[in-house]
Design an enzyme around this catalytic site. Structure first.
Site, PDB file in Angstrom:
ATOM      1  N   LYS A  22      57.688  46.119   7.190  1.00  0.00           N
ATOM      2  CA  LYS A  22      57.653  44.678   8.181  1.00  0.00           C
ATOM      3  C   LYS A  22      59.125  44.400   8.431  1.00  0.00           C
ATOM      4  CE  LYS A  22      54.640  41.850   7.350  1.00  0.00           C
ATOM      5  NZ  LYS A  22      53.580  40.691   6.812  1.00  0.00           N
ATOM      6  N   ARG A  91      56.594  36.328   3.392  1.00  0.00           N
ATOM      7  CA  ARG A  91      55.539  37.345   3.249  1.00  0.00           C
ATOM      8  C   ARG A  91      56.197  38.514   2.796  1.00  0.00           C
ATOM      9  NH1 ARG A  91      55.321  35.269   9.030  1.00  0.00           N
ATOM     10  NH2 ARG A  91      53.119  34.622   9.564  1.00  0.00           N
ATOM     11  N   GLY A 100      47.033  42.634   3.991  1.00  0.00           N
ATOM     12  CA  GLY A 100      46.010  42.017   3.147  1.00  0.00           C
ATOM     13  C   GLY A 100      45.957  42.060   1.518  1.00  0.00           C
ATOM     14  N   MET A 102      48.813  42.118  -0.422  1.00  0.00           N
ATOM     15  CA  MET A 102      49.721  41.347  -1.192  1.00  0.00           C
ATOM     16  C   MET A 102      49.951  39.974  -0.485  1.00  0.00           C
ATOM     17  SD  MET A 102      52.590  44.088  -2.134  1.00  0.00           S
ATOM     18  CE  MET A 102      52.878  44.566  -0.442  1.00  0.00           C
ATOM     19  N   ARG A 334      54.277  47.257  13.658  1.00  0.00           N
ATOM     20  CA  ARG A 334      54.155  48.578  12.740  1.00  0.00           C
ATOM     21  C   ARG A 334      53.131  49.268  13.642  1.00  0.00           C
ATOM     22  NH1 ARG A 334      50.387  45.080   8.280  1.00  0.00           N
ATOM     23  NH2 ARG A 334      48.632  44.883   9.599  1.00  0.00           N
ATOM     24  N   HIS A 452      28.004  73.263  -9.751  1.00  0.00           N
ATOM     25  CA  HIS A 452      27.031  74.076  -8.735  1.00  0.00           C
ATOM     26  C   HIS A 452      26.770  73.372  -7.495  1.00  0.00           C
ATOM     27  CE1 HIS A 452      23.442  76.029  -7.323  1.00  0.00           C
ATOM     28  NE2 HIS A 452      23.879  77.158  -7.372  1.00  0.00           N
ATOM     29  N   SER A 761      43.458  88.111  -3.981  1.00  0.00           N
ATOM     30  CA  SER A 761      42.914  86.702  -3.865  1.00  0.00           C
ATOM     31  C   SER A 761      43.015  85.784  -5.283  1.00  0.00           C
ATOM     32  CB  SER A 761      41.678  87.088  -3.162  1.00  0.00           C
ATOM     33  OG  SER A 761      40.940  85.704  -2.691  1.00  0.00           O
ATOM     34  N   CYS A 828      41.392  81.398  -2.368  1.00  0.00           N
ATOM     35  CA  CYS A 828      40.277  80.805  -1.904  1.00  0.00           C
ATOM     36  C   CYS A 828      39.349  80.187  -2.833  1.00  0.00           C
ATOM     37  CB  CYS A 828      39.696  82.405  -1.641  1.00  0.00           C
ATOM     38  SG  CYS A 828      38.919  83.258  -2.969  1.00  0.00           S
ATOM     39  N   TYR A 848      47.496  83.560   3.361  1.00  0.00           N
ATOM     40  CA  TYR A 848      46.428  82.985   3.818  1.00  0.00           C
ATOM     41  C   TYR A 848      45.761  82.093   2.977  1.00  0.00           C
ATOM     42  CZ  TYR A 848      43.116  86.488   2.052  1.00  0.00           C
ATOM     43  OH  TYR A 848      42.341  87.177   1.099  1.00  0.00           O
TER      44      TYR A 848
END
Length: 881
Positions: A22, A91, A100, A102, A334, A452, A761, A828, A848
């Site tokens: 701000k 502020r 909202g 603080m 902002r 699982h 992998s 993976c 990858y």
């Protein structure tokens, strides 16, 4: 200028770290020549100093007083005295927007004397005393946590006693209001409302600093991954009054629609009001478009400022403004928060408008937005009108509603009758897969984020909540009790897989959506990414889903997921319980036929894209039931003696199955299984290559190797089998054999393993388990406590542990590629689609990542973001070397 305070004319937007978002933007708007009320910023450095020392230093106090004196000169007003009093707002403003969370105090500088001066100066008694009562109320609320209802009730009571509204109050009436407010303040705060205006200011500054550590701010930071040690700046600014006259008001405006991204002004305006009136919802504002008729000159000015701000910041802006007696003042700008849909639209449109580059467009989209876009979600107004009855771990995002069932069989039967169901169990097992695949959502009362249920649900893209300890599930009685009630079979519930919350009844959802703009953005992402993205999938449906979402192949096809159809499960059990070679041969012949069909189906979808197939990797005992009755029934089905079957099942049971007979160990103990699978893979590849006139290169992965000898033996088994298949078919076909790196020893000897491998992998689930010594299936019992006590920064099964597991991966990948220049390396595990993990992996010699089909778009985005950021850092380092 010092490091503790900055005038608006001294800062700029690049000082967010010091001035907060701000404050930095107020400075920037001042420098742009926009109508910003004068003021100054107390820096985050001062805040951190205060939070450490718990006191405002004399140095800071003197700076604040000097800044106020400058402000007096600029405004030709005096603070706390005189005929033209200076009033200010105080502020908060952290580096990252925390709307909202603080505290704010308005009208500071009013006391029993200055309120009369304001009344005389403005010739508006009501205005002056309304401001004064609001100050006492806000001061009490923010600094001393006095419930504002006490003030509001007193005000309403007084209006009733007087018999006329506040608009008609005379001075005596207002003095009565202030007296009653002061009494409420003193009774609850234990002290009088401060009349010294500098005391007001310093107490207010302390309150804003302290609000950095209030509960809601902490929760917000945790939700949005905002660091705890940043602190907040404090903005002290001359008050302008939207409640001053009929041509005054306050508003919030977005330069584009934050809901859908449309390029048009969007917002609200409230006449004769102060900022908190529009934020609190106490009054219903009008659409910003209505301002064009009420105050056309102001609307035109706002339109021009909106364009100027967008051109300057190159992003959609969220603007707060006040109109005082027909004059416009800008209080904040902002980058506006927006829905995922709007984020994609705005970034793409700004790129098309040539306001931002490709890389800037990519960096504008947060990975979590993609995940949100691709799963259905409950409508916000629905959530606001319903209270959750239970909450667990959000294992797989999305939103779903259905009737409760407690068994996989019931789930299957109910869906066959056209019902939508939610499978609710203590925990799931592989035998539940039939019910899981047909369920709208899955809930378990036990288990963690890699249980699982969680892993399978994510792979299927099914909404899932696990570890929901608020529910006490009795599967036999088909009831789940929670605090305040009970759920029975057939009850209708809604499950939010994004928040982990469960609701009674059916909540309305928004539809899943993949826009053309998002697809275009992701295609651009692929051009900027270094890492390729593959999918974890083994069914044609999931493989197709992965490819549709942009996967460049399959990084992990888990063959154990193919064995739980009833006929295959029976054959697998016959194999495990076989007494002689003939029984083994018969079982393998049936399974091979099924597996060959599976792999042909896979290759029909994959075509010549790469696809890594992992050979069988579950503990064998998982194929056998544990219940005595079920074992007896199994014995009858396969024509075996019940006692013999029970003995064999007991012999296969393992104290720690994850460390038992699984992975490459099957190749040692039961080599026929891997031989059968390799035959099926190669024969399927040959068949589809001929049928489709393409060249398929099978990638066969040996799981869980930990020694060179294991790898060499298993590879030779695969090579011998593949060679025979190719010779019998009289065909030449390239294939690759690699291994999954899942234990620390494999990482340590990676250079030696690489000599026998075409690819690595990394299975990060097991690698994390074996590195930490945490059981994946039991970690939910202690990990939440570890996280609460900050003993771990995050769940290591969800976010890669870069210090431990990450170091092992780095060592193994580096040494493996040094030993084998042609070695391909992928990751993976669960972390293959997780943004923070991908950022780290992008710094390693990895080729990858592979993840659930439903996380592929997010992974594509973050692979591009991480590479753009890495190159930017490299450029900066080179430039400043």
């Amino acid at each position: 200028m010092s490091e503790l305070t900055y005038a608006f004319s001294e800062g700029n937007k690049d000082l967010r770290e010091v001035l907060g978002g701000k404050g930095a933007n107020l400075c920037e708007m001042t420098n742009l020549g926009l109508p910003v009320p004068q003021g100054f910023v107390i820096s985050t450095i001062a805040c951190r100093q205060y939070l450490t020392e718990n006191i405002l230093t004399d140095h800071l106090i003197n700076e604040i007083k000097n800044r106020v004196q400058t402000l007096e000169a600029q405004t030709e007003k005096t603070f706390g005295t005189g005929t033209n009093p200076l009033l200010v707002s105080v502020r908060s403003g952290a580096k990252f927007s925390m709307p909202g969370m603080m505290d704010t105090i308005l009208n500071l500088g009013l006391n029993d004397d200055t309120v009369q001066a304001v009344a005389a100066k403005t010739q508006n008694l009501n205005f002056a005393y309304q401001c004064y009562r609001r100050l006492i109320q806000m001061f009490g609320d923010v600094v001393f946590e006095i419930d504002i209802k006490h003030f509001n009730q007193a005000f309403e009571t007084l209006e009733t006693e007087k018999g006329y509204p506040a608009a008609d109050f005379q001075k005596a009436d207002w003095l009565d209001v202030i007296a009653r407010y002061k009494e409420i303040f003193a009774a609850n705060a234990g002290q009088d409302f401060p009349q010294n205006v500098y005391d007001q200011m310093l107490i207010a500054v302390e309150a804003v600093f302290k609000s950095w550590n209030n509960d809601r701010a902490k929760v917000y930071r945790q939700l949005h991954n905002i660091p705890e040690d940043l602190g907040t700046a404090v903005n002290i600014q001359r008050m302008v009054f939207g409640n001053y006259s009929e041509t005054s008001g306050t508003g919030v405006m977005f330069t584009r629609n934050p809901v859908n991204g449309t390029a048009a002004l969007f917002g609200e305006y409230l006449s004769k009001a102060q900022g908190e009136d529009i934020v609190s919802g106490a009054r219903t504002p009008d659409p910003i478009a209505d301002l064009e008729a009420k105050l056309p000159a102001i609307y035109q000015q706002l339109t021009e400022i909106a364009t100027k701000l967008e051109n300057h910041y190159k992003d959609m802006q969220d603007v707060e403004f006040t109109v005082e007696d027909g004059k416009l003042f800008m209080l904040q700008t902002r980058n506006g928060k927006r829905t995922p849909k709007a984020a994609v639209t705005i970034a793409y449109d700004l790129f098309q408008e040539k306001r931002i580059s490709e890389t800037e467009m990519i960096l504008r989209i947060e990975p979590g937005m993609i995940d949100h876009l691709l799963h259905p979600n409950f409508q916000e107004d629905e959530l606001a009108n319903h209270t959750a009855i239970a909450k667990g771990l959000p294992a797989s995002p999305g939103a779903a509603a259905g009737q409760i069932v407690f068994t996989a069989e019931d789930a299957k039967a109910a869906t066959q009758n056209g019902k939508k169901v939610i499978l609710l169990r203590n925990e799931t097992s592989p035998e539940d897969i039939v019910g899981m695949t047909v369920s709208e959502a899955i809930i378990t009362s036990h288990g963690g984020m890699t249980s699982h249920a969680a892993v399978v649900a994510r792979g299927m893209g099914t909404c899932c909540v696990v570890g929901c300890q608020d529910l006490h599930v009795d599967e036999d009685q088909k009831v789940a009790k929670y605090n305040g009630g009970a759920l029975y079979e057939g009850d209708l519930i809604s499950v939010d897989g994004t928040s982990g919350k469960i609701y009674l009844g059916q909540l309305a959802t928004t539809a899943e959506e993949i826009s053309e703009k998002l697809n275009d953005i992701l295609d651009i992402c692929d051009k900027h990414a270094r890492l390729m993205v593959r999918g974890n999938a083994e069914t044609p449906k999931d493989i197709r889903e992965a490819i549709t979402k942009g996967a460049q192949g399959i990084g992990l096809a888990r063959t154990e997921h193919m064995f739980f159809k009833p006929a295959r499960l029976k054959a697998m059990r016959q194999l495990i319980l076989a007494d002689n070679d003939d029984e083994i041969t018969d079982a393998l012949r049936f399974i091979k036929g099924e597996q060959k069909g599976d792999f042909e189906d896979m290759y029909d979808v994959l075509l010549d894209r790469p696809g890594t197939i992992r050979l069988l990797d579950p503990p064998l005992h998982e194929f056998l039931p544990s219940d005595k009755g079920e074992l007896k029934q199994l014995a009858a089905e396969i024509g075996k003696d019940a006692a013999t079957v029970a003995d064999k099942a007991r012999a296969l049971a393992e104290v720690n199955p994850m460390l038992g007979l699984r992975g490459v160990r099957l190749a040692v103990v039961l080599p026929q299984i891997y031989q059968m699978q390799v035959e099926a893979i190669m024969e399927a590849a040959i068949a589809v290559s001929k049928r489709k006139h393409i060249t398929i290169t099978p990638e066969i992965m040996i799981p869980l190797t930990g020694t060179v000898e294991e790898m060499a033996m298993a590879k030779q088994l695969c090579v011998d089998t593949a060679t025979k298949v190719l010779a019998d078919a009289n065909i030449s076909l390239n294939y690759e054999i690699g291994t999954m790196i899942e234990n620390p020893r494999a990482c340590i000897i990676a250079d030696a393993l690489a000599k026998d491998a075409d690819f690595f992998s990394f299975g990060t689930n097991d690698l994390t388990q074996l590195t930490y010594g945490y059981s994946r299936d039991d970690a939910h019992k202690f990990l939440p406590t570890y996280l609460d006590k900050h003993l771990l920064p995050h769940d290591p099964f969800q976010v890669l542990d870069t210090q431990g597991v990450g170091t092992l991966i780095k060592m193994a990948a580096t040494n493996g590629k040094a030993a084998n220049k042609q070695l391909k390396v992928g990751v993976c595990g669960e972390v293959g689609g997780e943004p923070r993990s991908i950022r780290f992996l992008n710094t390693l010699p990895i080729d990858y990542v592979s993840c659930s089909p439903y996380r592929v778009p997010q992974a594509r985005l973050i692979c591009a973001i991480s590479e753009i950021e890495r190159q930017s850092q490299d450029t900066y380092a080179h430039t400043n070397a």
